[in-house]
Design a protein around this motif. Structure first.
Motif, PDB file in Angstrom:
ATOM      1  N   VAL A  77      41.272  42.249  41.634  1.00 34.50           N
ATOM      2  CA  VAL A  77      40.287  43.230  42.088  1.00 34.50           C
ATOM      3  C   VAL A  77      38.874  42.941  41.568  1.00 34.50           C
ATOM      4  CG1 VAL A  77      41.983  45.044  42.472  1.00 34.50           C
ATOM      5  CG2 VAL A  77      40.897  44.843  40.228  1.00 34.50           C
ATOM      6  N   ARG A  78      38.733  41.877  40.793  1.00 28.13           N
ATOM      7  CA  ARG A  78      37.376  41.507  40.364  1.00 28.13           C
ATOM      8  C   ARG A  78      36.589  41.029  41.584  1.00 28.13           C
ATOM      9  NH1 ARG A  78      38.493  36.844  36.559  1.00 28.13           N
ATOM     10  NH2 ARG A  78      40.075  36.582  38.136  1.00 28.13           N
ATOM     11  N   LYS A  79      35.271  41.154  41.530  1.00 26.28           N
ATOM     12  CA  LYS A  79      34.441  40.699  42.648  1.00 26.28           C
ATOM     13  C   LYS A  79      34.491  39.169  42.713  1.00 26.28           C
ATOM     14  CE  LYS A  79      31.298  44.571  42.888  1.00 26.28           C
ATOM     15  NZ  LYS A  79      29.929  44.983  43.084  1.00 26.28           N
ATOM     16  N   HIS A  80      34.847  38.676  43.876  1.00 24.09           N
ATOM     17  CA  HIS A  80      34.896  37.232  44.100  1.00 24.09           C
ATOM     18  C   HIS A  80      34.877  36.961  45.605  1.00 24.09           C
ATOM     19  CE1 HIS A  80      39.149  38.473  44.182  1.00 24.09           C
ATOM     20  NE2 HIS A  80      39.374  37.416  44.928  1.00 24.09           N
ATOM     21  N   TYR A  81      34.701  35.705  45.952  1.00 27.95           N
ATOM     22  CA  TYR A  81      34.586  35.313  47.353  1.00 27.95           C
ATOM     23  C   TYR A  81      35.857  34.643  47.852  1.00 27.95           C
ATOM     24  CZ  TYR A  81      29.701  36.184  46.323  1.00 27.95           C
ATOM     25  OH  TYR A  81      28.533  36.775  45.943  1.00 27.95           O
TER      26      TYR A  81
END
Length: 143
Positions: A77-81
């Motif tokens: 759920v961490r921000k990543h692409y």
């Protein structure tokens, strides 16, 4: 008056979350359903869909609504692409850090209050690339 969903961690939600983490890729609801049925044979597809939405609301999974055909789910759920195969719709994490400075730049350049951003890369996964090379159809796909 709509009924507020039960947001506690039920056994079904726990099994669904465990299966998403076990799969280690970005599965669709149908793929999660097939995996969960091995542990909970009587679970319905509708129950899996509802619980995925609740797990998303709880912040335990990330719902990916990318440009592909299917909604996919991510245990990270961490921000990543992400990068999506244009041939088979496979989704993987893009090997780069989240660019908070991009949001800051847009905030400075517009009247919008930027809340978040999504960035999706498109390409061919290794399997589709190898198949295209074997069939000599890579030039047709790249257009």
């Amino acid at each position: 008056m709509s009924k507020k969903p039960n947001l506690r961690m039920t056994r079904q939600r726990k099994v669904i979350l465990e299966e998403i983490q076990t799969l280690r890729y970005h599965p669709s609801a149908d793929e999660i359903y097939e995996a969960v049925r091995k542990k909970l044979p009587r679970i319905s597809l509708g129950t899996v869909y509802r619980n995925l939405e609740i797990l998303s609301e709880l912040g335990r999974v990330q719902k990916l609504e990318l440009g592909g055909r299917l909604k996919r789910f991510d245990w990270d759920v961490r921000k990543h692409y992400h990068i999506r195969c244009i041939n088979c719709d496979r989704v993987d994490n893009a090997p780069m850090s989240f660019m908070k400075n991009m949001e800051n730049s847009f905030t400075e350049a517009t009247d919008y209050k930027i809340m978040d951003h999504q960035l999706e890369f498109l390409g061919l996964c290794p399997e589709c690339m190898n198949k295209a090379i074997e069939r000599n159809t890579l030039d047709n796909i790249a257009r």
